[in-house]
Design an enzyme around this catalytic site. Structure first.
Site, PDB file in Angstrom:
ATOM      1  N   PRO A  87       0.802  -1.227   0.000  1.00 47.31           N
ATOM      2  CA  PRO A  87       0.000   0.000   0.000  1.00 47.31           C
ATOM      3  C   PRO A  87       0.833   1.275   0.000  1.00 47.31           C
ATOM      4  O   PRO A  87       0.298   2.356  -0.258  1.00 47.31           O
ATOM      5  CB  PRO A  87      -0.846  -0.121   1.281  1.00 47.31           C
ATOM      6  N   GLU A 114       2.647  -7.844   9.297  1.00 47.94           N
ATOM      7  CA  GLU A 114       2.694  -6.397   9.505  1.00 47.94           C
ATOM      8  C   GLU A 114       3.423  -5.660   8.393  1.00 47.94           C
ATOM      9  O   GLU A 114       3.110  -4.535   8.055  1.00 47.94           O
ATOM     10  CB  GLU A 114       3.381  -6.092  10.850  1.00 47.94           C
ATOM     11  N   ARG A 152      -3.199  -9.178 -20.479  1.00 50.00           N
ATOM     12  CA  ARG A 152      -4.157  -8.881 -21.547  1.00 50.00           C
ATOM     13  C   ARG A 152      -3.568  -7.936 -22.597  1.00 50.00           C
ATOM     14  O   ARG A 152      -4.126  -7.806 -23.687  1.00 50.00           O
ATOM     15  CB  ARG A 152      -5.452  -8.314 -20.964  1.00 50.00           C
ATOM     16  N   ASP A 167      -9.803   0.265 -24.574  1.00 54.14           N
ATOM     17  CA  ASP A 167     -10.259   0.157 -23.194  1.00 54.14           C
ATOM     18  C   ASP A 167     -10.188   1.494 -22.472  1.00 54.14           C
ATOM     19  O   ASP A 167      -9.378   2.362 -22.814  1.00 54.14           O
ATOM     20  CB  ASP A 167      -9.382  -0.836 -22.424  1.00 54.14           C
TER      21      ASP A 167
END
Length: 247
Positions: A87, A114, A152, A167
């Protein structure tokens, strides 16, 4: 392309990598996957891969030794992109997918607990990637998202090679609306222009609707886009239409 995945839960990937576009790409020989449990690289007789953090605090931290051994064994002297799903990483965008799609070898590290020993970040990986400002139980789901978006883009992975080009986000805009048969359903009709067979007009309509949808839903994307003369003209049309409709 070769994709290696280092995880403590290899079973999570079995269905994903064998299904739909990802599975077909492997069947065609476009991509090769290998999922490795990096616990196998622990020197502990119990397969320990984590420990308590120096300085105290809650949670467990992934040790550097198993991951360094695993990557060095897999890389075998090559120079793959080594991606840490985290993150704290740079926010994932289509441009990054396109960048990674040009690589021959990717290694994904999916952590748990953690966090990671900082030496993994400093001396092992080449990229830290985040798929959003939220926290998952581990990096596996995030790695699946990135792998899907990269595979893809490989030549031959999609049945229609224009699909990846049009897309959402590939052009910097959200994709235009799509319609198929029947031409009328419960009184709702397909726009006449799509039935006209006039390809130039259809392309202009699609561009305009992409701009309209982006303006309505993700206006910040337009600020990052270098607009052509045609796009500027269409945006002006859209804004006039909005004013006329009181929007």
């Amino acid at each position: 392309m070769r994709i290696d995945i280092l995880t403590l839960f290899p079973e999570m990937f079995s269905g994903v990598l064998q299904t739909s576009i990802l599975g077909k790409a492997a069947e065609k020989g476009i991509v090769q996957y290998k999922v490795t449990n990096f616990r196998d690289y622990s020197e502990s007789k119990h397969g320990t891969v984590d420990d308590t953090p120096y300085g105290g605090g809650g949670g467990m931290v992934l040790k550097p030794e198993p991951l360094f051994r695993a990557v060095e064994d897999i890389a075998q002297g090559t120079k793959p992109r080594i991606i840490l799903m985290c993150p704290q990483g740079r926010p994932y965008r289509q441009a990054i997918a396109e960048e990674l799609a040009r690589e021959e070898h990717l290694i994904f590290i999916c952590g748990h607990y953690e966090g990671y020993d900082e030496r993994i970040r400093e001396h092992l990986i080449t990229d830290e990637i985040s798929i959003g400002d939220y926290v998952l139980t581990g990096g596996e789901l995030a790695a699946m998202v990135v792998i899907d978006s990269v595979v893809r883009l490989q030549p031959g992975a999609l049945g229609n090679e224009t699909s990846a080009v049009t897309d959402s986000f590939s052009t910097g805009l959200l994709e235009y609306p799509h319609y198929t048969r029947p031409a009328e359903f419960r009184g709702w009709k397909v726009p006449e222009i799509l039935l006209s067979g006039h390809h130039a007009n259809i392309e202009r309509w699609r561009l305009k609707e992409s701009l309209r949808r982006t303006l309505q839903r993700r206006p910040e994307l337009l600020e990052q886009l270098e607009l052509t003369k045609e796009m500027s003209e269409l945006l002006a049309e859209i804004r006039r239409e909005q004013e006329e409709n009181g929007q």
